[in-house]
Design a protein around this motif. Structure first.
Motif, short mmCIF file in Angstrom:
data_model
loop_
_atom_site.label_atom_id
_atom_site.label_comp_id
_atom_site.label_asym_id
_atom_site.label_seq_id
_atom_site.Cartn_x
_atom_site.Cartn_y
_atom_site.Cartn_z
N VAL A 18 0.82 -1.21 0.00
CA VAL A 18 0.00 0.00 0.00
C VAL A 18 0.86 1.26 0.00
N GLU A 28 -0.30 -4.44 3.59
CA GLU A 28 -1.59 -4.49 4.26
C GLU A 28 -2.19 -5.87 4.04
N HIS A 29 -2.85 -6.38 5.08
CA HIS A 29 -3.50 -7.70 4.97
C HIS A 29 -4.66 -7.81 5.94
N LYS A 33 -7.37 -4.81 7.98
CA LYS A 33 -6.39 -3.99 7.26
C LYS A 33 -5.16 -3.67 8.10
N SER A 34 -4.57 -4.70 8.72
CA SER A 34 -3.32 -4.51 9.46
C SER A 34 -2.20 -4.18 8.50
N LYS A 35 -1.31 -3.29 8.93
CA LYS A 35 -0.17 -2.89 8.10
C LYS A 35 1.12 -3.24 8.81
N LYS A 66 3.23 -3.59 14.14
CA LYS A 66 2.28 -2.97 13.22
C LYS A 66 2.68 -1.54 12.92
#
Length: 135
Positions: A18, A28-29, A33-35, A66
């Protein structure tokens, strides 16, 4: 690279890029939407396929600190074992230490790596069987 899928060498999807921050991809996953930051030193970009491939495991990336706004470079580098995460890494020696150099040599942490490897095995692979009595 924005929008590129991030995949492990086993073709397991980690997430998608991202953003970038210096020498990190921001990946991001998940539904929430954890980055997480992924050091570019562990990646190879396949522009034809629109994929960033990494030699790191999916779980190692997902367990990293994170990213919420600013990237805590030291915490992330420490998580991945990069020299940037340590004030005086054992690999420093007499030369100049680059931020993406490993913080530990091959002989450091051998016991921990064996423990991690053993915890990750399923007991079903060819290397999980006890050695032959004749060997």
């Amino acid at each position: 690279m924005k929008g590129y899928d991030v995949r492990t060498i086993d073709d397991d999807k980690v997430g998608h890029v991202v953003d970038t921050d210096g020498d990190f991809f921001i990946v991001e996953h998940g539904l929430l939407k954890s980055k997480h930051a992924l050091p570019m030193t562990f990646t190879e970009v396949d522009e034809d396929a629109g994929v960033v491939r990494t030699t790191l495991s999916k779980s190692l990336i997902h367990e990293s600190p994170k990213v919420n706004g600013d990237v805590d470079r030291q915490a992330i580098a420490e998580h991945y074992g990069l020299a940037e995460g340590f004030t005086d890494p054992p690999t420093r020696g007499l030369g100049k230490v680059l931020p993406d150099d490993p913080a530990f040599g091959a002989e450091d942490g051998t016991e921990e790596r064996v423990t991690v490897r053993n915890a990750m095995t399923t007991g079903e692979g060819p290397l999980d069987r006890p050695p032959s009595p004749g060997a």
